[in-house]
Design an enzyme around this catalytic site. Structure first.
Site, PDB file in Angstrom:
ATOM      1  N   SER A  59       0.831  -1.196   0.000  1.00  0.00           N
ATOM      2  CA  SER A  59       0.000   0.000   0.000  1.00  0.00           C
ATOM      3  C   SER A  59       0.875   1.259   0.000  1.00  0.00           C
ATOM      4  CB  SER A  59      -0.965  -0.043   1.187  1.00  0.00           C
ATOM      5  OG  SER A  59      -2.004   0.885   1.026  1.00  0.00           O
ATOM      6  N   ASP A  86      -5.734  -3.501  -2.691  1.00  0.00           N
ATOM      7  CA  ASP A  86      -4.699  -3.209  -1.695  1.00  0.00           C
ATOM      8  C   ASP A  86      -4.065  -4.479  -1.110  1.00  0.00           C
ATOM      9  OD1 ASP A  86      -3.504  -2.390   0.938  1.00  0.00           O
ATOM     10  OD2 ASP A  86      -4.294  -0.444   0.322  1.00  0.00           O
TER      11      ASP A  86
END
Length: 319
Positions: free
Chosen positions: A45, A160
């Site tokens: 991320s 993600d």
């Protein structure tokens, strides 16, 4: 005295954590100050953004840029997604800007070994991104569900990486790291209890901010607060009334939609991180204390970077 042997291959695993991720910059600065320069750098991320900048020798440029960010810049990058596709924001505006400012690189041509974590949304499998376009890998890794639209890459819809591997220690080791340093941005999100001094300071800051906003609005020339401006953008579409009702819970005891998404993801990532590191612990764990920082408060870069530096100083004897 350092526990690290001179000729070991060093891996640095930068974890997920939204706006808290700018603290990774401070961590890297302090590690380098101590003569520790990772050979392998992996990110999940927001960690993948900093890892990409470091691997492409652009950390100085990234740090200079993020320190200039203001709330209005963050709002300006939020290109609302009106066409469906699984997220509030498309992310195109932000990554077009990053491509223009920082350029595009192939992962295979970087000076350092780089890897990013993403999640295959159809299978739930962890995806290691170690080839191809660098910014494409980063874009996939940061695709927080319901916030950013997923990315189609290599025949998979990716979201993600924090959903499956919030702190990519395992990827560092798989890429050859013999000594792994990990950065956990979420360690204090559930356990932290603000001190009386912190609570007093926060109350004072909130009071001053409220008075300033009231004064500016009364003069008719002030700018709205960060979340006020964000809500105005988010609620301007055809689905705005439903989202506005959720976002306008500031005077309600119930948390807003954004708060629920943020806190739910935080809880999930904390639990996954603890489980994975219990079975595969890094040699050193660094834990910046930024649990008070909001999901989208990317304009607080200096504060985060300073805490990143401080977090390394706190465990200096372990390095």
């Amino acid at each position: 005295m350092s526990r690290r042997r001179d000729k070991q291959v060093i891996g640095l695993a930068l974890g997920s954590g939204s706006a808290r991720g700018w603290s990774h910059i401070g961590v890297i600065r302090e590690l380098e100050k101590r003569g520790i320069c990772p050979d392998i750098i992996c990110g999940t991320s927001v960690g993948s953004i900093v890892a990409a900048a470091y691997a492409s020798n652009q950390l100085d440029d990234l740090e200079a840029w993020v320190k200039t960010l203001e709330w209005k810049d963050i709002v300006g990058f939020m290109d609302l997604n009106f066409g469906g596709g699984g997220g509030l924001f498309k992310g195109k505006k932000l990554f077009d800007y990053m491509r223009e400012r920082f350029g595009e690189f192939n992962i295979e041509n970087l000076d350092k070994k780089f890897g990013a974590i993403a999640t295959d949304v159809d299978t739930g499998l962890e995806v290691w991104l170690r080839k191809g376009k660098l910014l494409s890998a980063v874009r996939a890794s940061i695709s927080l569900p319901a916030i950013f639209t997923p990315v189609f890459r290599d025949g998979k819809w990716l979201v993600d990486g924090g959903l499956v591997n919030p702190i990519p220690v395992s990827l560092c080791r798989a890429m050859g790291a013999e000594y792994t340093i990990a950065v956990d941005l979420n360690s204090d999100l559930l356990d932290a209890t603000p001190s009386p001094r912190e609570l007093e300071q926060k109350s004072l800051e909130e009071k001053e901010a409220s008075e300033k906003e009231m004064e500016e609005n009364s003069e008719g020339k002030g700018e709205p607060s960060f979340w006020t401006a964000t809500k105005e953008r988010i609620t301007s579409g055809f689905w705005g009334s439903e989202i506005k009702e959720s976002l306008d819970k500031e005077k309600d005891d119930r948390p807003s939609m954004i708060e629920i998404i943020s806190k739910s993801v935080n809880i999930m990532q904390i639990r996954i991180s603890r489980s994975r590191m219990a079975g595969d612990p890094p040699d050193v764990l660094i834990t910046p204390k930024l649990g008070y920082m909001g999901l989208m408060e990317f304009h607080r870069a200096k504060e985060a970077i300073d805490e990143g530096r401080a977090s390394v100083e706190r465990i200096d004897s372990m390095l």
